[in-house]
Design a protein around this motif. Structure first.
Motif, short mmCIF file in Angstrom:
data_model
loop_
_atom_site.label_atom_id
_atom_site.label_comp_id
_atom_site.label_asym_id
_atom_site.label_seq_id
_atom_site.Cartn_x
_atom_site.Cartn_y
_atom_site.Cartn_z
N UNK A 231 0.99 -1.35 0.04
CA UNK A 231 0.11 -0.15 -0.06
C UNK A 231 0.93 1.10 -0.08
N UNK A 232 1.92 0.97 0.58
CA UNK A 232 2.74 2.64 0.67
C UNK A 232 3.72 2.66 -0.38
N UNK A 233 4.41 1.56 -0.92
CA UNK A 233 5.49 1.86 -1.79
C UNK A 233 5.25 2.61 -3.02
N UNK A 234 3.97 2.35 -3.66
CA UNK A 234 3.75 3.10 -4.81
C UNK A 234 3.68 4.51 -4.84
N UNK A 235 3.86 5.04 -3.42
CA UNK A 235 3.56 6.73 -3.25
C UNK A 235 4.82 7.10 -2.80
N UNK A 236 5.94 6.40 -2.84
CA UNK A 236 6.97 7.03 -2.23
C UNK A 236 7.55 8.12 -3.48
N UNK A 237 7.54 7.76 -4.75
CA UNK A 237 8.08 8.50 -5.81
C UNK A 237 7.07 9.09 -6.77
N UNK A 238 6.70 10.15 -6.90
CA UNK A 238 5.63 10.50 -7.92
C UNK A 238 4.46 10.82 -7.42
N UNK A 239 4.36 10.75 -6.22
CA UNK A 239 2.96 11.37 -5.58
C UNK A 239 3.16 13.00 -5.21
N UNK A 240 2.09 13.42 -4.60
CA UNK A 240 1.99 14.88 -4.09
C UNK A 240 3.25 15.06 -3.06
N UNK A 241 3.80 16.34 -3.27
CA UNK A 241 4.72 16.86 -2.45
C UNK A 241 4.32 16.47 -0.74
N UNK A 242 3.34 16.44 -0.50
CA UNK A 242 2.92 16.38 0.81
C UNK A 242 3.38 15.01 1.29
N UNK A 243 3.49 14.12 0.48
CA UNK A 243 3.82 12.70 0.62
C UNK A 243 5.24 12.45 0.32
N UNK A 244 5.63 12.94 -0.86
CA UNK A 244 7.01 12.82 -1.39
C UNK A 244 8.14 13.10 -0.66
N UNK A 245 7.97 14.46 0.03
CA UNK A 245 9.10 14.90 0.68
C UNK A 245 9.66 14.24 1.90
N UNK A 246 9.03 13.31 2.46
CA UNK A 246 9.05 12.43 3.61
C UNK A 246 9.09 11.14 3.54
N UNK A 247 8.27 10.67 2.67
CA UNK A 247 7.73 9.17 2.78
C UNK A 247 9.14 8.17 2.29
N UNK A 248 9.98 8.72 1.55
CA UNK A 248 11.15 7.94 1.20
C UNK A 248 12.07 7.30 2.52
N UNK A 249 12.03 8.12 3.71
CA UNK A 249 12.83 7.77 4.81
C UNK A 249 12.13 6.54 5.53
N UNK A 250 10.91 6.51 5.30
CA UNK A 250 10.12 5.26 5.96
C UNK A 250 10.17 4.24 5.00
N UNK A 251 10.36 4.43 3.67
CA UNK A 251 10.52 3.21 2.75
C UNK A 251 11.82 2.58 3.02
N UNK A 252 12.96 3.28 3.22
CA UNK A 252 14.34 2.82 3.40
C UNK A 252 14.30 2.30 4.81
N UNK A 253 13.51 2.57 5.69
CA UNK A 253 13.43 2.00 7.27
C UNK A 253 12.77 0.61 6.97
N UNK A 254 11.59 0.61 6.22
CA UNK A 254 10.91 -0.57 5.78
C UNK A 254 11.79 -1.54 5.08
#
Length: 256
Positions: A231-254
Motif C-alpha cells: 500500500x505504501x511503496x507506490x507513493x514514495x516517488x511521484x505522488x503529491x509533495x505532501x507525501x513525497x518529501x518525507x515518505x522515502x525515509x520510511x521506505x528505506x526503514x521498511x
C-alpha cells in the motif's frame, strides 16, 4: 551534497540549534533520526562515511545530551502516532546507543533501556482496535512493540507481546492488519497515513524477525508487513509533495 551539509560550520549551527530551547521541537523524533544518521555514516565502508561520522560526532554528542537530560525527568510517555511518540524516537536512537556502549559509553543505552522498561514493560491488552487516528504516520502499538523487541532479551519479547497484543496469530484487531485509506494525498495531515502504512510494514517485519522460529504469530506479521508495504511503496516517488518529501525515509526503514 552530503559533503556540503556535513561541513563543520554547518554542523556547528545544527549543534547550536539542537541544544537550544528551539531545538526542543525535535524531541524525540528529530533526535532519534539524527542519531540514526550518525550510526549509518559510521557503518559505511567508505572513506567519505568515516569523514562524515567524524564531522557529525560533536552534533551527535549534543543530541545524546538532549536525550540524557530529558529521559530521567520524563514522567510519562507520549503514545500518539506522530512526531512526539516516545517509543519511536527511542528506537531510532537505539543502534547508535548500542554502538556507543560497545566502545565503553553506555549512558544513552542504559537511559533508553530503563525508561522503556518503566514506561512499557508492564503494558497489557493494548487497545490497538482504536487505531488509526486521522493523521497518524506511526502506529502507537507497533512503535512500542518494535522498541521492546530491541530492549527485551529474545526469549522474553514473545511473552511480553502475547499479553500486549494477544490477537496477532488470528489477525486481530483487524484494523491493525488493514492498510489505512488515504483519501487526499494533497492534504498534509491525511497524507500522513501513507507513512502509517510504511511504518506499520516496518513494525510488523521487526516483530516477525524477533519471534522464535515456529512461532504461530510470524505468518500473520509477515503477511501484514507485505500488505502494508504494497500500500505504501507506490507513493514514495511521484505522488503529491505532501507525501513525497518525507515518505522515502520510511521506505528505506521498511526495506532495511
Amino acid at each position: 551534497m552530503l559533503n556540503a551539509h556535513f561541513r563543520p560550520v554547518a554542523l556547528a549551527a545544527e549543534k547550536e540549534f539542537i541544544a537550544s530551547r528551539n531545538g526542543l521541537g525535535e524531541r524525540p523524533y528529530g533526535w532519534g533520526w539524527a542519531l540514526a544518521l550518525v550510526h549509518e555514516a559510521r557503518a559505511l565502508d567508505d572513506p567519505e562515511g568515516k569523514k562524515w561520522a567524524t564531522a557529525l560526532q560533536p552534533f551527535a554528542d549534543a543530541v545524546t545530551g538532549c536525550f540524557l537530560n530529558w529521559l530521567p525527568k520524563a514522567t510519562y510517555p507520549v503514545r500518539y502516532g506522530v512526531h512526539a511518540n516516545s517509543a519511536f524516537g527511542m528506537a531510532r536512537a537505539w543502534d547508535y546507543a548500542q554502538a556507543r556502549a560497545e566502545t565503553g559509553d553506555a549512558a544513552l543505552l542504559e537511559a533508553i533501556t530503563a525508561k522503556a522498561y518503566a514506561w512499557f514493560g508492564g503494558d497489557t491488552m493494548y487497545p490497538a482496535a482504536w487505531e488509526p487516528s486521522g493523521h497518524d504516520f506511526l502506529s502507537p502499538a507497533l512503535a512500542e512493540a518494535e522498541l521492546m523487541a530491541r530492549v527485551f532479551p529474545p526469549e522474553e519479547f514473545g511473552t511480553w507481546l502475547s499479553v500486549f497484543l494477544p490477537g496477532i496469530a488470528g489477525g486481530e484487531p483487524a484494523t491493525l492488519f488493514t492498510p489505512a485509506v488515504v483519501s487526499d494525498p494533497a492534504d498534509g495531515a491525511i497524507a500522513h497515513l501513507h507513512g502509517l502504512n510504511a511504518s506499520r510494514a516496518w513494525g510488523w517485519r521487526r516483530i516477525a524477525e524477533s519471534l522464535p522460529d515456529g512461532d504461530p504469530r510470524i505468518e500473520s506479521a509477515v503477511a501484514a508487513a507485505r500488505t502494508h508495504a504494497g500500500a505504501a511503496l507506490p507513493h514514495v516517488v511521484g505522488d503529491d509533495y505532501n507525501v513525497e518529501h518525507w515518505l522515502a525515509c520510511y521506505a528505506v526503514l521498511m526495506l532495511s
